[in-house]
Design an enzyme around this catalytic site. Structure first.
Site, PDB file in Angstrom:
ATOM      1  N   ASN A 143       0.867  -1.178   0.000  1.00  0.00           N
ATOM      2  CA  ASN A 143       0.000   0.000   0.000  1.00  0.00           C
ATOM      3  C   ASN A 143       0.904   1.229   0.000  1.00  0.00           C
ATOM      4  OD1 ASN A 143      -1.825   2.027   0.490  1.00  0.00           O
ATOM      5  ND2 ASN A 143      -2.352   1.351   2.572  1.00  0.00           N
ATOM      6  N   TRP A 144       1.022   1.859  -1.169  1.00  0.00           N
ATOM      7  CA  TRP A 144       1.963   2.973  -1.303  1.00  0.00           C
ATOM      8  C   TRP A 144       1.413   4.279  -0.733  1.00  0.00           C
ATOM      9  CZ3 TRP A 144       4.072   2.236  -7.047  1.00  0.00           C
ATOM     10  CH2 TRP A 144       4.704   0.997  -7.123  1.00  0.00           C
ATOM     11  N   LYS A 145       0.149   4.295  -0.372  1.00  0.00           N
ATOM     12  CA  LYS A 145      -0.486   5.487   0.208  1.00  0.00           C
ATOM     13  C   LYS A 145      -0.224   6.719  -0.677  1.00  0.00           C
ATOM     14  CE  LYS A 145      -0.267   3.235   4.650  1.00  0.00           C
ATOM     15  NZ  LYS A 145      -0.220   3.313   6.098  1.00  0.00           N
ATOM     16  N   HIS A 160      -9.629   0.766   4.961  1.00  0.00           N
ATOM     17  CA  HIS A 160      -8.344   1.090   5.582  1.00  0.00           C
ATOM     18  C   HIS A 160      -8.572   2.081   6.732  1.00  0.00           C
ATOM     19  CE1 HIS A 160      -4.317   2.480   6.344  1.00  0.00           C
ATOM     20  NE2 HIS A 160      -3.891   1.378   5.751  1.00  0.00           N
ATOM     21  N   GLU A 162      -6.977   4.553   7.774  1.00  0.00           N
ATOM     22  CA  GLU A 162      -6.782   5.976   7.471  1.00  0.00           C
ATOM     23  C   GLU A 162      -8.033   6.565   6.819  1.00  0.00           C
ATOM     24  OE1 GLU A 162      -3.025   5.452   5.466  1.00  0.00           O
ATOM     25  OE2 GLU A 162      -2.202   4.846   7.393  1.00  0.00           O
ATOM     26  N   GLU A 180      -5.441  -5.135  10.530  1.00  0.00           N
ATOM     27  CA  GLU A 180      -4.437  -4.088  10.751  1.00  0.00           C
ATOM     28  C   GLU A 180      -4.732  -3.360  12.061  1.00  0.00           C
ATOM     29  OE1 GLU A 180      -2.505  -2.812   6.854  1.00  0.00           O
ATOM     30  OE2 GLU A 180      -4.368  -1.693   6.972  1.00  0.00           O
ATOM     31  N   GLY A 196       2.221   2.209  10.846  1.00  0.00           N
ATOM     32  CA  GLY A 196       3.147   3.328  10.690  1.00  0.00           C
ATOM     33  C   GLY A 196       3.807   3.758  11.984  1.00  0.00           C
ATOM     34  N   SER A 221       3.246  -2.120  10.422  1.00  0.00           N
ATOM     35  CA  SER A 221       4.701  -2.161  10.626  1.00  0.00           C
ATOM     36  C   SER A 221       5.308  -3.533  10.346  1.00  0.00           C
ATOM     37  CB  SER A 221       5.064  -1.675  12.036  1.00  0.00           C
ATOM     38  OG  SER A 221       4.624  -0.336  12.208  1.00  0.00           O
ATOM     39  N   GLY A 264       2.804  -1.172   4.334  1.00  0.00           N
ATOM     40  CA  GLY A 264       2.828   0.253   4.032  1.00  0.00           C
ATOM     41  C   GLY A 264       4.252   0.726   3.800  1.00  0.00           C
ATOM     42  N   GLY A 265       4.847   1.299   4.846  1.00  0.00           N
ATOM     43  CA  GLY A 265       6.180   1.900   4.737  1.00  0.00           C
ATOM     44  C   GLY A 265       7.213   1.014   4.054  1.00  0.00           C
TER      45      GLY A 265
HETATM   46  P1  PGA Z   1       2.644   0.242   7.703  1.00  0.00           P
HETATM   47  O1  PGA Z   1       1.208   0.430   7.002  1.00  0.00           O
HETATM   48  O2  PGA Z   1       3.211  -1.062   7.168  1.00  0.00           O
HETATM   49  O3  PGA Z   1       3.446   1.439   7.300  1.00  0.00           O
HETATM   50  O4  PGA Z   1       2.397   0.160   9.168  1.00  0.00           O
HETATM   51  C1  PGA Z   1       0.349  -0.647   6.790  1.00  0.00           C
HETATM   52  C2  PGA Z   1      -0.942  -0.147   6.183  1.00  0.00           C
HETATM   53  O5  PGA Z   1      -1.398   0.942   6.540  1.00  0.00           O
HETATM   54  O6  PGA Z   1      -1.541  -0.810   5.320  1.00  0.00           O
END
Ligand code: PGA
Length: 246
Positions: free
Chosen positions: A9-11, A91, A93, A163, A169, A209, A230-231
């Site tokens: 997930n590149w956000k 998600h 967010e 998640e 994050g 994470s 994500g990251g």
């Molecule tokens: P993260 O994000 O790996 O940076 O914690 C995961 C996500 O939000 O899908």
């Protein structure tokens, strides 16, 4: 049998050039026992799709109507035209920042499946809920209110991503015991609502994470079928190492 999936997930990150480079590098990752999906920013999807790379492309967001006066939004059919075969729904967010609630997420699940686009449905609790010990009930209600109206056939096109919000994050990761306990709970909840065979066929990913140093022990858990990253998905070496962790 259910499949292993590693999704990036590149956000809202990367320039177009960097996104194209990363997509090319990800397409070079050789893993036989997992499907790889990338979720780039929507604006880069057509460019990446036209590269004809060997990977699945997903969209991070869409609006659950086919067309009309929805300024600024993108429909599932438009994304499909651009080469999308997966979408993220739920998600944290989008739940928190964009105020998407379970009812709206149900509409999104329906809109995607109606157009044969597969859903990665995210669920997970905040820290305060885990501290109260009510995370199971909370995650169950997310599934009941947005997913469990589907029949067993429709559910085949849904992947669940657990998640925990406190791990996204933040550098904090659920321990393998915490992840396995919740994944097992989700599978049992699916088995109770549908049946064991259906539950055994649903892939349940861990997100929060996940990185090259913890992916192996997380993916080794019997009910963890991969990760939503994500990251660590923004660096092809890290993502590659995670994707090779089965
Ligand atoms: P993260 O994000 O790996 O940076 O914690 C995961 C996500 O939000 O899908």
């Amino acid at each position: 049998m259910r499949k292993n999936i590693v999704a990036g997930n590149w956000k809202m990150n990367l320039s177009e050039n960097d996104a194209v480079e990363l997509a090319k590098e990800v397409a070079e990752i050789k893993v036989e026992n997992a499907e790889i999906i990338i979720f780039p920013p929507a604006i880069f999807i057509p460019t990446i799709s036209k590269l004809g790379l060997k990977l699945k492309i997903g969209a991070q967001n869409f609006y659950p109507k086919d067309k009309g006066a929805f300024t600024g939004e993108i429909s599932i059919t438009q994304l499909k035209d651009a080469g999308v075969s997966y979408v993220l729904v739920g998600h944290s967010e989008r739940r928190t920042i964009l105020k998407e609630d379970n009812e709206f997420l149900k509409d999104k699940v329906n809109a995607a499946l109606e157009h044969d686009v597969k859903v990665v449905f995210c669920c997970g609790e905040e820290l305060t809920i885990r501290e109260k010990g009510t995370e199971n009930e909370f995650v169950k209600s997310q599934l009941v209110e947005s997913v469990f109206h589907l029949n067993a056939d429709q559910l085949k096109n849904v992947t669940i991503a657990y998640e925990p919000i406190w791990a996204i994050g933040t550098g904090l990761t659920a321990s393998k015991e915490q992840a396995e306990a919740m994944h097992l709970f989700i599978r049992e909840t699916i088995a109770n609502h549908y049946n064991q065979e259906v539950a055994n066929s649903v892939s349940i990913l861990y997100g929060g994470s996940c990185n090259p140093s913890n992916a192996k022990e997380l993916f080794a858990c019997p009910n963890v079928d991969g990760g939503l990253i994500g990251g660590a998905a923004l660096k092809s070496a890290d993502f590659s190492s995670i994707a090779s962790s089965f």
